[in-house]
Motif scaffolding. Structure first.
Motif, PDB file in Angstrom:
ATOM      1  N   PHE A 286       8.653  23.384   2.802  1.00  0.00           N
ATOM      2  CA  PHE A 286       8.638  24.744   2.279  1.00  0.00           C
ATOM      3  C   PHE A 286       8.094  24.766   0.856  1.00  0.00           C
ATOM      4  O   PHE A 286       8.106  23.758   0.160  1.00  0.00           O
ATOM      5  CB  PHE A 286      10.064  25.311   2.213  1.00  0.00           C
ATOM      6  N   SER A 287       7.707  25.959   0.420  1.00  0.00           N
ATOM      7  CA  SER A 287       7.453  26.199  -1.002  1.00  0.00           C
ATOM      8  C   SER A 287       8.791  26.622  -1.614  1.00  0.00           C
ATOM      9  O   SER A 287       9.773  26.843  -0.901  1.00  0.00           O
ATOM     10  CB  SER A 287       6.418  27.314  -1.179  1.00  0.00           C
ATOM     11  N   LYS A 288       8.806  26.795  -2.923  1.00  0.00           N
ATOM     12  CA  LYS A 288      10.028  27.255  -3.589  1.00  0.00           C
ATOM     13  C   LYS A 288      10.450  28.631  -3.066  1.00  0.00           C
ATOM     14  O   LYS A 288      11.638  28.911  -2.928  1.00  0.00           O
ATOM     15  CB  LYS A 288       9.809  27.309  -5.107  1.00  0.00           C
ATOM     16  N   GLN A 289       9.476  29.474  -2.736  1.00  0.00           N
ATOM     17  CA  GLN A 289       9.780  30.810  -2.228  1.00  0.00           C
ATOM     18  C   GLN A 289      10.173  30.777  -0.749  1.00  0.00           C
ATOM     19  O   GLN A 289      11.124  31.432  -0.335  1.00  0.00           O
ATOM     20  CB  GLN A 289       8.580  31.752  -2.415  1.00  0.00           C
ATOM     21  N   SER A 290       9.417  30.029   0.058  1.00  0.00           N
ATOM     22  CA  SER A 290       9.626  30.096   1.507  1.00  0.00           C
ATOM     23  C   SER A 290      10.896  29.388   1.976  1.00  0.00           C
ATOM     24  O   SER A 290      11.377  29.675   3.071  1.00  0.00           O
ATOM     25  CB  SER A 290       8.405  29.555   2.266  1.00  0.00           C
ATOM     26  N   ILE A 291      11.457  28.498   1.159  1.00  0.00           N
ATOM     27  CA  ILE A 291      12.715  27.868   1.576  1.00  0.00           C
ATOM     28  C   ILE A 291      13.828  28.921   1.637  1.00  0.00           C
ATOM     29  O   ILE A 291      14.802  28.770   2.372  1.00  0.00           O
ATOM     30  CB  ILE A 291      13.103  26.677   0.664  1.00  0.00           C
ATOM     31  N   LYS A 292      13.648  30.028   0.896  1.00  0.00           N
ATOM     32  CA  LYS A 292      14.649  31.102   0.883  1.00  0.00           C
ATOM     33  C   LYS A 292      14.397  32.138   1.986  1.00  0.00           C
ATOM     34  O   LYS A 292      15.261  32.957   2.255  1.00  0.00           O
ATOM     35  CB  LYS A 292      14.639  31.798  -0.477  1.00  0.00           C
ATOM     36  N   THR A 293      13.219  32.113   2.607  1.00  0.00           N
ATOM     37  CA  THR A 293      12.890  33.094   3.640  1.00  0.00           C
ATOM     38  C   THR A 293      12.703  32.389   4.987  1.00  0.00           C
ATOM     39  O   THR A 293      13.561  32.475   5.858  1.00  0.00           O
ATOM     40  CB  THR A 293      11.627  33.888   3.244  1.00  0.00           C
ATOM     41  N   ILE A 294      11.610  31.685   5.124  1.00  0.00           N
ATOM     42  CA  ILE A 294      11.346  30.942   6.355  1.00  0.00           C
ATOM     43  C   ILE A 294      12.405  29.867   6.556  1.00  0.00           C
ATOM     44  O   ILE A 294      12.754  29.526   7.685  1.00  0.00           O
ATOM     45  CB  ILE A 294       9.917  30.363   6.342  1.00  0.00           C
ATOM     46  N   GLY A 295      12.957  29.366   5.473  1.00  0.00           N
ATOM     47  CA  GLY A 295      14.041  28.382   5.563  1.00  0.00           C
ATOM     48  C   GLY A 295      15.239  28.906   6.338  1.00  0.00           C
ATOM     49  O   GLY A 295      15.912  28.157   7.044  1.00  0.00           O
ATOM     50  N   LEU A 296      15.507  30.201   6.226  1.00  0.00           N
ATOM     51  CA  LEU A 296      16.611  30.801   6.976  1.00  0.00           C
ATOM     52  C   LEU A 296      16.317  30.798   8.480  1.00  0.00           C
ATOM     53  O   LEU A 296      17.211  30.565   9.291  1.00  0.00           O
ATOM     54  CB  LEU A 296      16.882  32.223   6.488  1.00  0.00           C
ATOM     55  N   GLN A 297      15.056  31.033   8.844  1.00  0.00           N
ATOM     56  CA  GLN A 297      14.669  30.960  10.249  1.00  0.00           C
ATOM     57  C   GLN A 297      14.829  29.536  10.782  1.00  0.00           C
ATOM     58  O   GLN A 297      15.311  29.333  11.899  1.00  0.00           O
ATOM     59  CB  GLN A 297      13.216  31.415  10.438  1.00  0.00           C
ATOM     60  N   VAL A 298      14.424  28.565   9.992  1.00  0.00           N
ATOM     61  CA  VAL A 298      14.558  27.161  10.399  1.00  0.00           C
ATOM     62  C   VAL A 298      16.031  26.811  10.573  1.00  0.00           C
ATOM     63  O   VAL A 298      16.409  26.152  11.549  1.00  0.00           O
ATOM     64  CB  VAL A 298      13.853  26.231   9.383  1.00  0.00           C
ATOM     65  N   ASP A 299      16.872  27.271   9.652  1.00  0.00           N
ATOM     66  CA  ASP A 299      18.320  27.036   9.793  1.00  0.00           C
ATOM     67  C   ASP A 299      18.843  27.615  11.107  1.00  0.00           C
ATOM     68  O   ASP A 299      19.640  26.980  11.800  1.00  0.00           O
ATOM     69  CB  ASP A 299      19.089  27.641   8.621  1.00  0.00           C
TER      70      ASP A 299
END
Length: 143
Positions: free
Chosen positions: A120-133
């Motif tokens: 992830f990027s610093k931003q996407s870990i907070k957005t796409i990261g939630l989908q991955v979780d």
């Protein structure tokens, strides 16, 4: 989750001495030039069922193989689905001006080890990261 995906798509006869060490790649959206995906490695040949050892060996191998990786967080946790896992977040600078945050989640279930990895990027870990979780939380090993 939009669609339940089952990867029991084929059968294959394996001769003696061969083992299924499947690797799955789930492609996600691209954001600001960074393609996102989730990789799942299935290790069916564990020598023991120790989650901490399983995770630590793989984290050490990843960090040792890639200069510039720094472990930001590593913890054992209970996932919302009730499964025990080890989660690590690693900061990685593969090239000047490029910072990747890598999430790694490890589980041992029924004698098999499961390694999930996503960048992830610093931003996407907070957005796409939630989908991955959510995807990891929905994981159920096949029969």
């Amino acid at each position: 989750m939009a669609e339940r995906d089952s990867n029991n798509r084929f059968l294959i006869d394996l001769p003696e001495g061969w083992a299924d060490q499947s690797v799955y790649l789930f492609n996600g959206p691209e954001e600001r030039g960074l393609p996102h995906n989730l990789t799942l490695i299935v290790d069916n040949a564990l020598s023991e069922d120790d989650l901490d050892l399983f995770a630590q060996e793989r984290i050490d191998a990843a960090v040792g193989a890639s200069p510039g990786m720094e472990i930001l967080k590593q913890e054992k946790k209970m996932l919302p689905n009730g499964r025990e896992a080890v989660e690590a977040v690693i900061k990685w600078i593969p090239a000047e001006g490029q910072i990747i945050f890598q999430k790694r989640v490890y589980m041992v279930i029924g004698g098999a080890g499961y390694s999930f990895t996503a960048n992830f990027s610093k931003q996407s870990i907070k957005t796409i990261g939630l989908q991955v979780d959510e995807m990891i939380n929905s994981f159920e090993p096949g029969a």
